[in-house]
Scaffold this motif. Structure first.
Motif, short mmCIF file in Angstrom:
data_model
loop_
_atom_site.label_atom_id
_atom_site.label_comp_id
_atom_site.label_asym_id
_atom_site.label_seq_id
_atom_site.Cartn_x
_atom_site.Cartn_y
_atom_site.Cartn_z
N MET A 1 42.93 94.32 31.35
CA MET A 1 44.11 94.02 32.17
C MET A 1 45.35 93.91 31.28
N ALA A 2 46.45 94.52 31.72
CA ALA A 2 47.68 94.53 30.93
C ALA A 2 48.25 93.12 30.80
N LYS A 3 48.75 92.84 29.61
CA LYS A 3 49.38 91.54 29.37
C LYS A 3 50.67 91.44 30.18
N LYS A 4 50.95 90.24 30.68
CA LYS A 4 52.15 90.01 31.50
C LYS A 4 53.16 89.20 30.69
N ILE A 5 54.37 89.74 30.59
CA ILE A 5 55.43 89.15 29.78
C ILE A 5 56.62 88.77 30.66
N LEU A 6 57.03 87.52 30.56
CA LEU A 6 58.22 87.06 31.28
C LEU A 6 59.37 86.90 30.28
N LEU A 7 60.50 87.52 30.58
CA LEU A 7 61.70 87.46 29.74
C LEU A 7 62.73 86.59 30.45
N VAL A 8 63.20 85.55 29.76
CA VAL A 8 64.08 84.56 30.40
C VAL A 8 65.43 84.46 29.70
N GLU A 9 66.48 84.66 30.48
CA GLU A 9 67.83 84.38 30.02
C GLU A 9 68.26 83.06 30.65
N PRO A 10 68.45 82.00 29.85
CA PRO A 10 68.88 80.72 30.41
C PRO A 10 70.19 80.84 31.18
N TYR A 12 73.29 80.04 31.15
CA TYR A 12 74.53 79.67 30.48
C TYR A 12 75.57 80.76 30.71
N TYR A 13 76.83 80.42 30.40
CA TYR A 13 77.90 81.40 30.52
C TYR A 13 77.74 82.48 29.46
N THR A 14 77.87 83.73 29.86
CA THR A 14 77.81 84.84 28.92
C THR A 14 78.59 86.02 29.47
N ARG A 15 79.26 86.74 28.58
CA ARG A 15 80.04 87.90 29.00
C ARG A 15 79.22 89.18 29.01
N PHE A 16 77.98 89.11 28.53
CA PHE A 16 77.17 90.32 28.41
C PHE A 16 75.73 90.06 28.84
N PRO A 17 75.02 91.11 29.25
CA PRO A 17 73.60 90.98 29.56
C PRO A 17 72.81 90.64 28.29
N PRO A 18 71.59 90.15 28.43
CA PRO A 18 70.79 89.73 27.25
C PRO A 18 70.20 90.93 26.51
N LEU A 19 70.96 91.46 25.56
CA LEU A 19 70.55 92.68 24.86
C LEU A 19 69.19 92.53 24.20
N GLY A 20 68.95 91.41 23.54
CA GLY A 20 67.67 91.21 22.87
C GLY A 20 66.49 91.28 23.82
N LEU A 21 66.63 90.66 24.98
CA LEU A 21 65.55 90.70 25.98
C LEU A 21 65.36 92.11 26.54
N LEU A 22 66.45 92.84 26.69
CA LEU A 22 66.34 94.21 27.20
C LEU A 22 65.64 95.12 26.19
N LYS A 23 65.85 94.86 24.91
CA LYS A 23 65.11 95.61 23.88
C LYS A 23 63.63 95.22 23.89
N LEU A 24 63.37 93.92 24.05
CA LEU A 24 61.98 93.47 24.13
C LEU A 24 61.28 94.08 25.34
N ALA A 25 62.00 94.24 26.44
CA ALA A 25 61.42 94.85 27.63
C ALA A 25 60.89 96.25 27.32
N THR A 26 61.69 97.04 26.62
CA THR A 26 61.25 98.39 26.23
C THR A 26 60.09 98.32 25.25
N PHE A 28 57.77 96.05 24.94
CA PHE A 28 56.53 95.69 25.63
C PHE A 28 56.10 96.76 26.62
N ARG A 29 57.04 97.42 27.25
CA ARG A 29 56.69 98.53 28.15
C ARG A 29 55.98 99.64 27.38
N ASN A 30 56.41 99.87 26.14
CA ASN A 30 55.79 100.90 25.31
C ASN A 30 54.33 100.58 25.00
#
Length: 375
Positions: A1-10, A12-26, A28-30
């Protein structure tokens, strides 16, 4: 069974999306893992095996702790890994959140992954690092501590530009110091998308060639810095090169550090110089890298009253927190005999119809609010 990964951006105020988490998404998808990205404290659609929580500045630690505690309660058997800027700069304090692992520094295995932009379809802008680190060692900057010396990480930006995005945003800390900057600029000219060197450009490295190449790009702003008077000569030369190449001076935004080793008179003089040069000054209040409360630090050469005068002037005289070279501002600062004359003011009536909602120099809104305003 494939491992399940949850990516969490707390939450807080931010002007940009969570780049690090978006890279981790790719990343883990790989590996054929199942992933889900959430913001704040929300129940995901599955029970995760691992939970990756990111963080920003140290003073934004409370939402990070709230997120870690929430998911630890919700999924006591899941492993929680906390990373990001705050976790890297204050690992001992971050450990008090209850996270199982405190990850310091950059997750190198995922750093060159193309971010999973499909997870934030409302965002418009490919955020790219072509290099990490910097050739400088500024004492107020976290880059040397987190990223170290300058090193190039990708030779070409083309695979990293999302087709649906109209903008390319660089987070390189000193892109002009990288050996392949010419190749990157040539690709930008070919791609013909809007460009933002968001972390600024090193004025000491701007010569006639750099200015000409910048002038050929689709730029709304050029960001420079004036941290101390020792930079004056090279900064002025860089501004002249940019202007001679055809870049509008008012679109040159110069981050002006204060509350560090300077005093109010030094700061006033630097702002006045910038206004007389025809460029925009954006005051940047120094905050210690490990500060747990924003705007609480007062340097030995400043007082709380003086810092509040700057903050009020930015709201009343400035635009979106900046001081553009308006004729009235230039005259006011030039005629002022000292800091107090320059920053003392009467509250004027705001002109009807004037709004800061579309200002993008520093951004007063979380990026999701900006998206809503744009619709």
């Amino acid at each position: 069974m494939a491992k399940k990964i949850l990516l969490v951006e707390p939450d807080y105020y931010t002007r940009f999306p969570p780049l690090g988490l978006l890279k981790l998404a790719t990343y883990f998808r790989n590996q054929s893992f199942k992933i889900e990205l959430v913001r704040g404290c929300k129940k995901p659609s599955f029970i995760p095996d691992e939970i990756y929580v990111t963080s920003l500045f140290t003073y934004a630690w409370k939402p990070v702790h709230e997120a870690v505690k929430f998911y630890k309660r919700l999924f006591p058997k899941s492993k929680v890994i906390l990373g990001g800027i705050y976790a890297s700069l204050l690992p001992d304090h971050a450990a008090k959140s209850g996270a199982d692992v405190i990850y310091q520094g950059i997750f190198e295995e995922a750093d060159t992954c193309v971010p999973a932009w499909d997870l934030v379809p409302e965002w418009d802008g490919s955020i790219i690092f072509t290099s990490r680190g910097c050739i400088r060692n500024c004492p107020f900057c976290a880059v040397p501590k987190i990223e170290g010396k300058l090193r190039e990480i990708i030779p070409s930006i083309k695979p990293y530009v999302y087709p649906k995005h109209t903008k390319i945003i660089f987070w390189d800390n000193n892109i002009l110091a990288a050996k392949n900057w010419r190749n990157i600029f040539n690709e930008l000219e070919e791609l013909n998308k809007w460009v933002d060197f968001n972390q600024g450009l090193d004025a000491r490295l701007i010569n006639e060639e750099v200015a000409r190449k910048l002038a050929r790009l689709k730029l709304k702003y050029v960001r420079l810095a004036y941290d101390n008077k020792a930079q004056r000569k090279k900064l002025k030369k860089a501004i002249d090169h940019l202007a001679e190449a055809g870049i509008r001076k008012r679109s040159i935004i110069v981050y002006t550090l204060y509350n560090f080793h300077d005093d109010p008179e030094d700061f006033k003089e630097r702002v006045t110089e910038l206004l007389n040069w025809g460029v925009t000054s954006y005051p940047m209040r120094y905050e210690p890298l490990t500060s747990l409360k924003k705007n609480s630090y007062i340097s030995k050469k400043w007082t709380r009253e003086e810092l509040e005068m700057v903050a009020k002037a930015r709201r009343v005289l400035g635009y979106a927190g900046a001081f553009p070279p308006y004729e009235g501002l230039v005259k006011k600062f030039s005629k002022a005999k000292n800091f107090y004359e320059a920053f003392s003011l009467r509250e004027p009536k705001r002109k009807k119809g004037r709004s800061n909602k579309c200002a993008r120099w520093a951004g007063g809104l979380d990026w999701r609010e900006v998206v809503c305003l744009s619709k």
